[in-house]
Design a protein around this motif. Sequence first.
Motif, mmCIF file in Angstrom:
data_model
loop_
_atom_site.group_PDB
_atom_site.id
_atom_site.type_symbol
_atom_site.label_atom_id
_atom_site.label_comp_id
_atom_site.label_asym_id
_atom_site.label_seq_id
_atom_site.Cartn_x
_atom_site.Cartn_y
_atom_site.Cartn_z
ATOM 1 N N LYS A 106 14.815 -26.834 36.402
ATOM 2 C CA LYS A 106 14.653 -28.415 36.331
ATOM 3 C C LYS A 106 16.116 -29.285 35.917
ATOM 4 C CE LYS A 106 10.064 -28.241 35.657
ATOM 5 N NZ LYS A 106 8.616 -28.578 34.797
ATOM 6 N N PRO B 3 10.879 -34.462 35.545
ATOM 7 C CA PRO B 3 11.106 -34.700 36.878
ATOM 8 C C PRO B 3 10.229 -34.040 37.971
ATOM 9 C CG PRO B 3 12.646 -32.624 36.263
ATOM 10 C CD PRO B 3 11.706 -33.508 35.035
ATOM 11 N N THR B 4 10.028 -34.654 39.212
ATOM 12 C CA THR B 4 9.410 -33.969 40.287
ATOM 13 C C THR B 4 10.236 -33.650 41.415
ATOM 14 O OG1 THR B 4 8.901 -36.239 41.252
ATOM 15 C CG2 THR B 4 7.268 -35.296 39.547
ATOM 16 N N VAL B 5 9.877 -32.773 42.383
ATOM 17 C CA VAL B 5 10.800 -32.150 43.425
ATOM 18 C C VAL B 5 10.081 -32.247 44.681
ATOM 19 C CG1 VAL B 5 10.165 -29.838 43.197
ATOM 20 C CG2 VAL B 5 12.406 -30.555 43.955
ATOM 21 N N TRP C 228 15.152 -34.021 44.089
ATOM 22 C CA TRP C 228 14.431 -34.321 42.797
ATOM 23 C C TRP C 228 14.519 -35.848 42.655
ATOM 24 C CZ3 TRP C 228 12.210 -30.798 39.704
ATOM 25 C CH2 TRP C 228 12.541 -29.436 39.507
#
Length: 96
Positions: A19, A36-38, A65
């Motif tokens: 990440k 965070p998001t992906v 991301w």
Amino acid sequence: MESIVELEQVEVLFTESGKPFKVRRGGRVWSVAVEPTVHFSRVRWWEHGRRIPRGSGTRIDYAVWLVQVRLGSNERSELVSWELVEDTWNNVWRVR
């Protein structure tokens, strides 16, 4: 939609789990402050006039991301949202 190569190139540091946690942009270091998001998108190779050579290992999917960052480690620094876009053609990261 702009071409990925028109986006600003940045340096991204990742945790051992993969990440992003630091981003160097314009000589400044930004810290990822929120988990965070992906998601993944597909390369539009037909728009770039490029073909992916057979057996080259070049991926047609790339990571994007969504991060919320703040300047340095200052907890009072305002949060800013960015998309970190993987440029698989040039093996770099870009910011949108």
